[in-house]
Design a protein around this motif. Structure first.
Motif, PDB file in Angstrom:
ATOM      1  N   ALA A  42      -5.739  -8.929   4.547  1.00  0.00           N
ATOM      2  CA  ALA A  42      -5.481  -8.904   6.731  1.00  0.00           C
ATOM      3  C   ALA A  42      -7.075  -9.310   7.131  1.00  0.00           C
ATOM      4  O   ALA A  42      -7.091  -9.563   8.511  1.00  0.00           O
ATOM      5  CB  ALA A  42      -5.215  -7.398   6.862  1.00  0.00           C
ATOM      6  N   GLY A  43      -7.862  -8.420   6.258  1.00  0.00           N
ATOM      7  CA  GLY A  43      -9.223  -8.953   7.093  1.00  0.00           C
ATOM      8  C   GLY A  43      -9.142 -10.663   7.492  1.00  0.00           C
ATOM      9  O   GLY A  43     -10.590 -10.532   8.050  1.00  0.00           O
ATOM     10  N   ALA A  44      -9.270 -11.273   6.635  1.00  0.00           N
ATOM     11  CA  ALA A  44      -8.918 -12.738   6.619  1.00  0.00           C
ATOM     12  C   ALA A  44      -8.250 -13.350   7.040  1.00  0.00           C
ATOM     13  O   ALA A  44      -8.140 -14.523   7.771  1.00  0.00           O
ATOM     14  CB  ALA A  44      -9.400 -13.314   5.582  1.00  0.00           C
ATOM     15  N   THR A  45      -6.876 -13.273   7.571  1.00  0.00           N
ATOM     16  CA  THR A  45      -6.343 -13.625   8.103  1.00  0.00           C
ATOM     17  C   THR A  45      -4.974 -12.633   8.619  1.00  0.00           C
ATOM     18  O   THR A  45      -4.746 -11.796   8.675  1.00  0.00           O
ATOM     19  CB  THR A  45      -4.656 -14.571   7.611  1.00  0.00           C
ATOM     20  OG1 THR A  45      -3.784 -15.433   8.590  1.00  0.00           O
ATOM     21  CG2 THR A  45      -4.774 -14.142   6.638  1.00  0.00           C
ATOM     22  N   THR A  46      -4.051 -12.506  10.285  1.00  0.00           N
ATOM     23  CA  THR A  46      -2.777 -11.993  10.693  1.00  0.00           C
ATOM     24  C   THR A  46      -1.903 -12.673  10.842  1.00  0.00           C
ATOM     25  O   THR A  46      -0.401 -12.268  10.494  1.00  0.00           O
ATOM     26  CB  THR A  46      -3.729 -12.697  12.520  1.00  0.00           C
ATOM     27  OG1 THR A  46      -3.607 -13.047  12.899  1.00  0.00           O
ATOM     28  CG2 THR A  46      -4.786 -11.282  12.738  1.00  0.00           C
ATOM     29  N   ASP A  47      -1.429 -13.845   9.249  1.00  0.00           N
ATOM     30  CA  ASP A  47      -0.403 -13.813   8.765  1.00  0.00           C
ATOM     31  C   ASP A  47       0.506 -12.969   7.975  1.00  0.00           C
ATOM     32  O   ASP A  47      -0.465 -13.035   6.815  1.00  0.00           O
ATOM     33  CB  ASP A  47      -0.994 -15.362   7.830  1.00  0.00           C
ATOM     34  CG  ASP A  47       0.500 -16.445   8.067  1.00  0.00           C
ATOM     35  OD1 ASP A  47       1.660 -15.994   8.062  1.00  0.00           O
ATOM     36  OD2 ASP A  47       0.258 -17.286   6.957  1.00  0.00           O
ATOM     37  N   LEU A 168       4.315  -1.558   4.123  1.00  0.00           N
ATOM     38  CA  LEU A 168       4.789  -1.521   4.867  1.00  0.00           C
ATOM     39  C   LEU A 168       3.797  -0.786   5.705  1.00  0.00           C
ATOM     40  O   LEU A 168       3.686  -1.366   7.485  1.00  0.00           O
ATOM     41  CB  LEU A 168       5.771  -0.033   5.115  1.00  0.00           C
ATOM     42  CG  LEU A 168       7.052  -0.189   4.088  1.00  0.00           C
ATOM     43  CD1 LEU A 168       7.815   0.909   3.771  1.00  0.00           C
ATOM     44  CD2 LEU A 168       7.755  -1.412   4.660  1.00  0.00           C
ATOM     45  N   ALA A 169       2.706  -0.450   5.793  1.00  0.00           N
ATOM     46  CA  ALA A 169       1.537  -0.311   6.712  1.00  0.00           C
ATOM     47  C   ALA A 169       0.824  -1.126   7.637  1.00  0.00           C
ATOM     48  O   ALA A 169       0.143  -0.861   8.687  1.00  0.00           O
ATOM     49  CB  ALA A 169       0.713   1.210   5.968  1.00  0.00           C
ATOM     50  N   ILE A 170       0.366  -1.853   6.679  1.00  0.00           N
ATOM     51  CA  ILE A 170      -0.037  -3.206   6.759  1.00  0.00           C
ATOM     52  C   ILE A 170       1.068  -4.319   8.003  1.00  0.00           C
ATOM     53  O   ILE A 170       0.799  -5.418   8.776  1.00  0.00           O
ATOM     54  CB  ILE A 170      -0.665  -3.999   5.644  1.00  0.00           C
ATOM     55  CG1 ILE A 170      -1.635  -5.199   5.622  1.00  0.00           C
ATOM     56  CG2 ILE A 170       0.339  -4.459   4.801  1.00  0.00           C
ATOM     57  CD1 ILE A 170      -3.338  -4.405   6.688  1.00  0.00           C
ATOM     58  N   VAL A 179      -5.016  -2.790   9.916  1.00  0.00           N
ATOM     59  CA  VAL A 179      -6.123  -1.843   8.653  1.00  0.00           C
ATOM     60  C   VAL A 179      -6.346  -0.486   9.374  1.00  0.00           C
ATOM     61  O   VAL A 179      -6.729   0.286   7.777  1.00  0.00           O
ATOM     62  CB  VAL A 179      -7.651  -3.379   9.296  1.00  0.00           C
ATOM     63  CG1 VAL A 179      -8.539  -2.095   8.217  1.00  0.00           C
ATOM     64  CG2 VAL A 179      -7.267  -4.402   8.523  1.00  0.00           C
ATOM     65  N   PRO A 180      -6.659  -0.113  10.499  1.00  0.00           N
ATOM     66  CA  PRO A 180      -6.697   1.314  10.738  1.00  0.00           C
ATOM     67  C   PRO A 180      -5.149   2.504  10.342  1.00  0.00           C
ATOM     68  O   PRO A 180      -5.391   3.375   9.182  1.00  0.00           O
ATOM     69  CB  PRO A 180      -6.783   0.967  12.319  1.00  0.00           C
ATOM     70  CG  PRO A 180      -7.345  -0.211  12.635  1.00  0.00           C
ATOM     71  CD  PRO A 180      -6.921  -0.591  12.049  1.00  0.00           C
ATOM     72  N   VAL A 181      -4.438   1.480  10.383  1.00  0.00           N
ATOM     73  CA  VAL A 181      -3.329   2.688   9.906  1.00  0.00           C
ATOM     74  C   VAL A 181      -2.718   2.558   8.548  1.00  0.00           C
ATOM     75  O   VAL A 181      -3.072   3.532   8.003  1.00  0.00           O
ATOM     76  CB  VAL A 181      -2.001   1.610  10.881  1.00  0.00           C
ATOM     77  CG1 VAL A 181      -0.805   2.234  10.157  1.00  0.00           C
ATOM     78  CG2 VAL A 181      -1.770   1.615  12.100  1.00  0.00           C
ATOM     79  N   THR A 182      -3.407   1.583   7.738  1.00  0.00           N
ATOM     80  CA  THR A 182      -3.482   1.493   6.322  1.00  0.00           C
ATOM     81  C   THR A 182      -4.705   2.071   5.760  1.00  0.00           C
ATOM     82  O   THR A 182      -3.979   2.646   4.839  1.00  0.00           O
ATOM     83  CB  THR A 182      -3.336  -0.264   5.930  1.00  0.00           C
ATOM     84  OG1 THR A 182      -3.244  -0.995   6.452  1.00  0.00           O
ATOM     85  CG2 THR A 182      -3.451  -0.340   4.736  1.00  0.00           C
ATOM     86  N   PHE A 183      -5.325   2.188   5.972  1.00  0.00           N
ATOM     87  CA  PHE A 183      -6.368   3.093   5.831  1.00  0.00           C
ATOM     88  C   PHE A 183      -5.815   4.837   5.922  1.00  0.00           C
ATOM     89  O   PHE A 183      -6.300   5.614   4.853  1.00  0.00           O
ATOM     90  CB  PHE A 183      -7.476   2.814   6.713  1.00  0.00           C
ATOM     91  CG  PHE A 183      -9.194   1.682   6.178  1.00  0.00           C
ATOM     92  CD1 PHE A 183      -9.872   2.391   4.984  1.00  0.00           C
ATOM     93  CD2 PHE A 183      -9.219   0.393   6.325  1.00  0.00           C
ATOM     94  CE1 PHE A 183     -10.831   1.685   4.696  1.00  0.00           C
ATOM     95  CE2 PHE A 183      -9.443  -0.068   5.963  1.00  0.00           C
ATOM     96  CZ  PHE A 183     -10.928   0.389   4.835  1.00  0.00           C
ATOM     97  N   ALA A 184      -5.437   4.625   6.901  1.00  0.00           N
ATOM     98  CA  ALA A 184      -4.680   6.533   7.392  1.00  0.00           C
ATOM     99  C   ALA A 184      -3.822   7.135   6.392  1.00  0.00           C
ATOM    100  O   ALA A 184      -3.933   7.296   5.969  1.00  0.00           O
ATOM    101  CB  ALA A 184      -4.777   7.033   9.281  1.00  0.00           C
TER     102      ALA A 184
END
Length: 236
Positions: A42-47, A168-170, A179-184
């Motif tokens: 996800a850091g590299a692409t939004t696909d 699911l979070a990502i 990313v913030p939701v997945t981290f949390a």
């Protein structure tokens, strides 16, 4: 004295703790491993397709790896226990008097008087000599040996369930919040699994939770930074 039926005195406690331990470890590995993969992508692409494929690959590969690892590990432990049981059975068959004396000596070392230790050893030997020796000498219950299939299945299922959480979070939130939701989500889940692992092992829950949260957070941050760097430079 009243013995409560819900207290863990009976046979099967070792197996229950074994699959519970495997389940908690599997869930924790599933959360961290797959979260690190999807956050990095996800850091590299939004696909969405790229994130989903990477996450699924990590889920399947990790679940199989965890199951195989647990099966091999627990099978080795069970083989060792069976070898010890066979050795003890043969010693009881070939030198029963020496084994009786050894059992009495073990009870004397536990604090019983010589007379009491001898009496206990004789009574237990008459009831079930093998079970008595396995318990006192080796700490083994022949009716409660660990089951490698239980550990493997528990580990695979728990890894899969743990891996689904970061996927699911990502995938569900908008790209800006992924990313913030997945981290949390992952950090909260790691705190919970750390507390459960500590409960199983009888250790401090706070320390175990903090250790997992910090480690998992660092893993996520590292993979996200790498993915962002590669995506910015156009490598992927």
């Amino acid at each position: 004295m009243t013995v409560h039926s819900d207290e863990p005195h009976g046979t099967g406690l070792g197996q229950r703790l074994n699959w519970l331990r495997a389940g908690v470890l599997g869930a924790n590995d599933g959360i961290v491993s797959v979260a690190s993969i999807v956050v990095g992508v996800a850091g590299a692409t939004t696909d969405n397709s790229a994130i989903l494929i990477a996450g699924l690959a990590g889920l399947v590969g990790g679940a199989v790896s965890m199951a195989l690892g647990e099966y091999v590990s627990v099978s080795s432990q069970r083989d060792s226990e069976n070898a010890l049981i066979a050795k003890e059975r043969e010693e009881l068959r070939t030198m029963p008097e020496q084994e009786l004396a050894e059992l009495a000596e073990l009870y004397r070392r536990r604090g019983l008087s010589e007379q009491t230790a001898q009496q206990v050893a004789e009574e237990l030997t008459a009831h079930d000599a093998l079970a008595a020796h396995l318990e006192v000498e080796l700490g083994i219950d022949q009716d409660d040996l660990v089951n490698p299939w239980h550990a493997a299945i528990s580990s695979a299922i728990s890894f899969t369930l743990g891996a689904l959480l970061p996927m699911l979070a990502i995938l569900l939130p908008p790209p800006a919040w992924r990313v913030p939701v997945t981290f949390a989500t992952v950090l909260v889940a790691l705190g919970a699994t750390g507390a459960m692992a500590a409960w199983i092992g009888g250790s401090g829950r706070l320390r175990s939770s903090v250790r997992l949260v910090v480690g998992g957070g660092l893993a996520l941050l590292a993979t996200w930074l790498i993915g962002t760097l590669l995506g910015t430079t156009g490598v992927v």
